[in-house]
Design a protein around this motif. Structure first.
Motif, short mmCIF file in Angstrom:
data_model
loop_
_atom_site.label_atom_id
_atom_site.label_comp_id
_atom_site.label_asym_id
_atom_site.label_seq_id
_atom_site.Cartn_x
_atom_site.Cartn_y
_atom_site.Cartn_z
N UNK A 87 0.82 -1.20 0.00
CA UNK A 87 0.00 0.00 0.00
C UNK A 87 0.86 1.26 0.00
N UNK A 88 0.46 2.24 -0.81
CA UNK A 88 1.24 3.49 -0.89
C UNK A 88 0.36 4.59 -1.45
N UNK A 89 0.87 5.81 -1.31
CA UNK A 89 0.14 6.94 -1.88
C UNK A 89 0.00 6.82 -3.39
N UNK A 90 1.02 6.27 -4.03
CA UNK A 90 0.95 6.08 -5.48
C UNK A 90 -0.22 5.16 -5.85
N UNK A 140 -6.31 4.50 1.19
CA UNK A 140 -6.14 5.81 1.82
C UNK A 140 -6.37 5.72 3.33
N UNK A 141 -7.37 4.94 3.74
CA UNK A 141 -7.63 4.77 5.18
C UNK A 141 -6.43 4.15 5.88
N UNK A 142 -5.87 3.13 5.25
CA UNK A 142 -4.72 2.45 5.85
C UNK A 142 -3.53 3.41 6.01
N UNK A 143 -3.45 4.41 5.12
CA UNK A 143 -2.36 5.38 5.19
C UNK A 143 -2.69 6.55 6.12
N UNK A 144 -3.93 6.57 6.64
CA UNK A 144 -4.34 7.67 7.51
C UNK A 144 -4.80 8.91 6.77
N UNK A 145 -5.04 8.78 5.47
CA UNK A 145 -5.50 9.93 4.67
C UNK A 145 -7.02 9.99 4.71
N UNK A 146 -7.57 10.47 5.79
CA UNK A 146 -9.02 10.37 6.01
C UNK A 146 -9.83 11.19 5.00
N UNK A 147 -9.34 12.35 4.64
CA UNK A 147 -10.10 13.18 3.69
C UNK A 147 -10.17 12.50 2.32
N UNK A 148 -9.04 11.99 1.85
CA UNK A 148 -9.04 11.27 0.57
C UNK A 148 -9.91 10.03 0.65
#
Length: 883
Positions: A318-321, A352-360
């Motif tokens: 998992x990654x932002x990419x 995105x959830x796993x990365x903590x990017x809640x807004x995305x």
């Protein structure tokens, strides 16, 4: 003719070319051979013949003939992966043809647009072609065009429009002799059934289409793709992967279509991901993406990229990419109108959830959640999963539980359309994420009672309603009889010290596939289960003495829910993975103790039992009270010999797949005046020595079997029918044949079946008990109107199961419980046959004294000699249910 009778068409075309035909006729013959090679053989040869056909048409100065050949050549070029050249051939074909011929060219270009995933262009070309074909009264090509338009509608999710076109096309096919196209129509109806959510009908229609194609001798690569899609929806991903890989190998072997290979690789990638093989999925998807890109098939390439991203996430990358990639895929799929778009949005939101990017995450999940309100069941499931994740991100436990409840309700309704218990069990895997989300939320906010309710919500659901009875299908009954005869012959060959003939084994496997296939076609009859689990009712039924121990697994750790005395308490125990390893060590120890001379291992096995107790019960072991205990383990712990655990060793102990099934078993009344049935099959090391002693014990109630010895009691009926109420029937030797055994078992109060048991991990519903005429399999038991109230299975491995779906078990015992059986005694490990005899005699003594199976089994263990062999034998048996 090349579709109606392909072999004959090929022969006649080759004969025509050998007769020095005119350029016009030679063009036709080469075109026929090119079509045959394109669809059923080598694409390179197809292109050579079609180019020759085009040149001969030009020499004959027939613009219409040339246009027709150019259309066929265009299809072949696209299937070979040469998309630009194929579309150029169509441009020339449309320009050269006119009227009726141009309409046929447009139809074939529409087909190519569909292959390329360009559905708008496909609909436009077929819209232009159909009126001209109808005006020319061209029934065959009109039907083909309607079938194609229906298929495009399905790809876009328009099931009702597709149904209308399929119906119109089928009416036209009925007036023709085009057998290949008729088979294609049946295949298309199967696809439509699948898109509308009717998995059994889809499997039935696709199997019927396969039979039709087989008669024509034509390959079925497109059919394989569609069948794999249905198998995946039915929870049979491993089978889908095997079929797809086999088809790729076969396609490569004949130099077949590059387009079909790419589609098969995409299906294989999806199947591998669902089967838990992410590296395989990654490899297949990467090749599919490359092939689709080279073929300029953006629709399919985008779907393949979705699977590629899913596989990368499954391998821990998992990654932002990947969030950006998944979002781009979702956007393209939505632009195409593809039904898979919400899946891609859900994937982007999950990463995105796993990365903590809640807004995305919220942005992507909100898009995916829109699908919860409409469409087929699995699309709505995707929407509810997205909604549950949104609620979790927002910190709303109530929102999580509501979304999970609604999503599992959708899957419940879908499951109940499936008649086969295997499909019902495997379908639960699609609800595993929702069930896990709900359990975590209830653990945080609702306390032990709520966690118990959600643990039960998706545990052993296949037992919630009886499976649909197999139909009185003469083909199915004939196949089951033939299978039994072949299996008996194969077993006889093995007993004589030789290996069964390969032909015999192949035929046996073929019959297994046919039986299973026809069973999977069954539709469900029962509505969704409205009798929801009630914690209060369970506690009332348990009273103050009985304890029910339900083991729930959250994030790999065992949580013990101890129910009794009007309350539910939660204790944390060990890690599930460690418990599974320890359970395997215990099983290995019990196997060794089944043989004399292994006494030194007894302390090691007992020590392993103590370690298992710490891992599985933890501090709850000290709070079990002194009364009976019911253990409700997760499916992955089904082979634990619970009586070996020190805290349970001297207790009245029973095991149940769920608290709900225990309640149903408690409420199941025995049949009034029910008979007792004693069965002794062949090949037992002990000879089933307990059966004659039990027969003598029950002599006053015995009805002799056909051909049996001994005088019947006054008024007892003899002959081939079923014994009367209250009688005892003994079936052994030639009388222990499957049809007779099933007749006597139906509605019996007690059945003791001493027969060699075989567990089939590869196909658990073919697990069997050996009778005089061959195996008695789980599918046979499912034909009973009511299985015996109590069943005792004294032989090895009768309590082994396959763990499938979310938390389901497939095997002999779980097949019996929803059919009216309230209690089973069976064995989880190989045992010493001689040591089983005194255990069984003591067990029946307890039953005669009015004890339950669990009580009688506890007392029977205590009555055994204290040596290692007898102790291990007692521990290997468990009482299931509540009778």
């Amino acid at each position: 003719m090349v579709f109606a009778a392909p072999g004959e068409a090929l022969t006649r075309a080759e004969e025509l070319l050998g007769a020095d035909p005119s350029p016009l006729h030679a063009s036709v013959a080469h075109q026929v051979i090119g079509i045959w090679q394109r669809d059923f053989g080598d694409t390179r040869r197809a292109l050579a013949h079609l180019r020759r056909a085009r040149d001969l048409a030009a020499r004959a100065e027939s613009a219409e003939r040339e246009a027709d050949v150019l259309a066929t050549l265009g299809v072949a070029l696209v299937h070979a992966g040469r998309t630009r050249a194929g579309l150029a051939a169509f441009e020339r074909g449309v320009a050269r043809g006119s009227g009726h011929t141009r309409a046929r060219v447009l139809f074939r270009r529409a087909y190519v647009w569909w292959v390329l995933g360009r559905h708008g262009e496909a609909l436009e070309d077929v819209r232009r072609a159909i009126p001209v074909l109808r005006q020319a009264d061209d029934v065959i090509w009109t039907a083909r065009a309607l079938t194609l338009r229906a298929t495009v509608h399905l790809a876009l999710g328009s099931v009702e429009r597709a149904d209308a076109d399929f119906t119109a096309a089928e009416a036209l096919w009925d007036t023709t002799g085009q057998e290949h196209d008729k088979a294609d129509a049946v295949e298309s109806r199967g696809l439509a059934a699948f898109r509308s959510g009717d998995v059994p009908a889809a499997l039935r229609l696709l199997d019927e289409a396969a039979e039709r194609y087989a008669k024509l001798g034509t390959p079925t690569f497109m059919l394989t793709i569609r069948r794999c899609e249905v198998l995946m929806a039915a929870g049979l991903a491993t089978e889908a992967l095997a079929e797809a890989d086999a088809a790729v190998a076969a396609l490569d072997g004949i130099g077949g279509q590059s387009t079909r290979k790419a589609e098969l690789l995409l299906v294989a990638a999806r199947a591998a991901r669902l089967a838990g093989e992410p590296q395989t999925s990654l490899a297949r998807a990467a090749v599919a993406v490359r092939l689709f890109a080279g073929q300029r098939r953006t629709w399919y390439e985008t779907h393949a990229r979705l699977v590629l991203i899913e596989a990368r996430v499954a391998t821990g990358h998992g990654s932002g990419r990947l969030v950006a990639d998944a979002a781009a895929v979702a956007e393209r799929l939505a632009a195409f109108g593809a039904p898979a778009a919400p899946e891609a949005s859900l994937l982007a939101g999950r990463i995105a959830l796993d990365l903590g990017w809640t807004a995305d995450a919220e942005r992507h999940l909100a898009v995916a959640a829109r699908s919860r309100h409409g469409g087929p069941p699995l699309a709505r499931m995707t929407g509810w999963a997205a909604q549950a994740l949104r609620a979790r991100a927002a910190g709303s436990a109530r929102g999580v539980l509501e979304a999970c409840r609604r999503g599992l309700d959708v899957l419940d309704d879908h499951r109940m359309t499936l008649g086969a218990s295997e499909l019902r069990a495997r379908a639960t895997a699609q609800g595993a994420e929702l069930a896990a989300l709900a359990q975590r939320a209830s653990l945080v906010s609702g306390g032990p009672r709520r966690l118990l309710g959600w643990s039960e919500r998706w545990r052993a659901t296949v037992l919630s309603a009886p499976p649909t009875r197999p139909p009185a299908d003469p083909v199915l009954l004939t196949a089951m009889t033939a299978f039994r005869e072949l299996a008996a012959r194969a077993e006889e060959a093995r007993t004589d010290g030789c290996r069964p003939a390969p032909a015999l084994e192949r035929e046996q496997r073929r019959l297994e596939r046919e039986i299973r296939s026809r069973t999977l076609h069954m539709r469900g009859e029962a509505p969704g289960d409205g009798d929801r689990f009630d914690v209060g009712r369970l506690l009332r039924r348990l009273g103050d003495e009985v304890r029910l121990v339900e083991l729930a697994v959250l994030d790999g750790r065992v949580h013990v829910l101890l129910c009794g005395q009007g309350r539910v308490r939660r204790f944390e125990a060990g890690l599930l993975a460690e418990a599974e390893v320890e359970a395997e060590h215990v099983q290995a120890g019990l196997r060794r103790l089944a043989h004399p001379g292994a006494e030194a291992r007894l302390p090691l096995v007992e020590a392993a039992g103590a370690r298992l107790e710490r891992l599985l019960l933890g501090p709850a072991a000290a709070h079990l009270g002194s009364g009976p205990v019911v253990v409700v383990p997760p499916g992955r712990l089904h082979r634990v010999p619970w009586a070996l655990l020190p805290a349970l060793r001297e207790r009245v102990l029973s095991v149940s797949p769920s608290a709900s099934s225990w309640l149903r078993a408690r409420d199941t009344a025995p049949p009034p005046g029910g008979r007792q049935v004693l069965v002794r099959g062949p090949g037992l090391a002990s000879g089933g020595a307990e059966v004659p002693e039990l027969s003598d014990r029950y002599a006053g109630r015995r009805t002799p079997s056909e051909g049996g010895t001994g005088a019947p009691p006054p008024g007892a009926r003899t002959g081939g029918g079923t014994a009367g109420p209250g009688a005892t029937v003994v079936l052994e030797g030639g009388d222990a044949r499957v049809p007779r055994v099933l007749r006597e078992l139906d509605g019996a109060v007690l059945a003791h079946i001493a027969a060699h048991g075989t567990f089939r991990a590869d196909s658990p519903l073919f697990s069997s008990l050996r009778m005089a005429d061959g195996p008695l399999i789980v599918h046979d038991f499912e034909r009973l109107d009511r299985s015996p109230y109590r069943i005792i299975l004294p032989c090895c491995d009768t309590a082994r199961f396959a763990s499938v779906g979310a938390d389901e078990l497939l095997g002999l015992v779980t097949a019996l419980l929803p059919l009216g059986t309230a209690g089973v005694v069976a064995c989880t490990a190989p045992v010493n046959d001689a040591a089983v005899v005194p255990l069984m005699l003591a067990l029946h003594k307890g039953l005669d004294a009015g004890l339950s199976l669990a009580e009688a089994l506890r007392d029977a263990r205590a009555a055994l000699p204290g040596d290692a062999v007898h102790q291990a034998t007692g521990w290997a048996f468990s009482a299931f249910g509540a009778a």
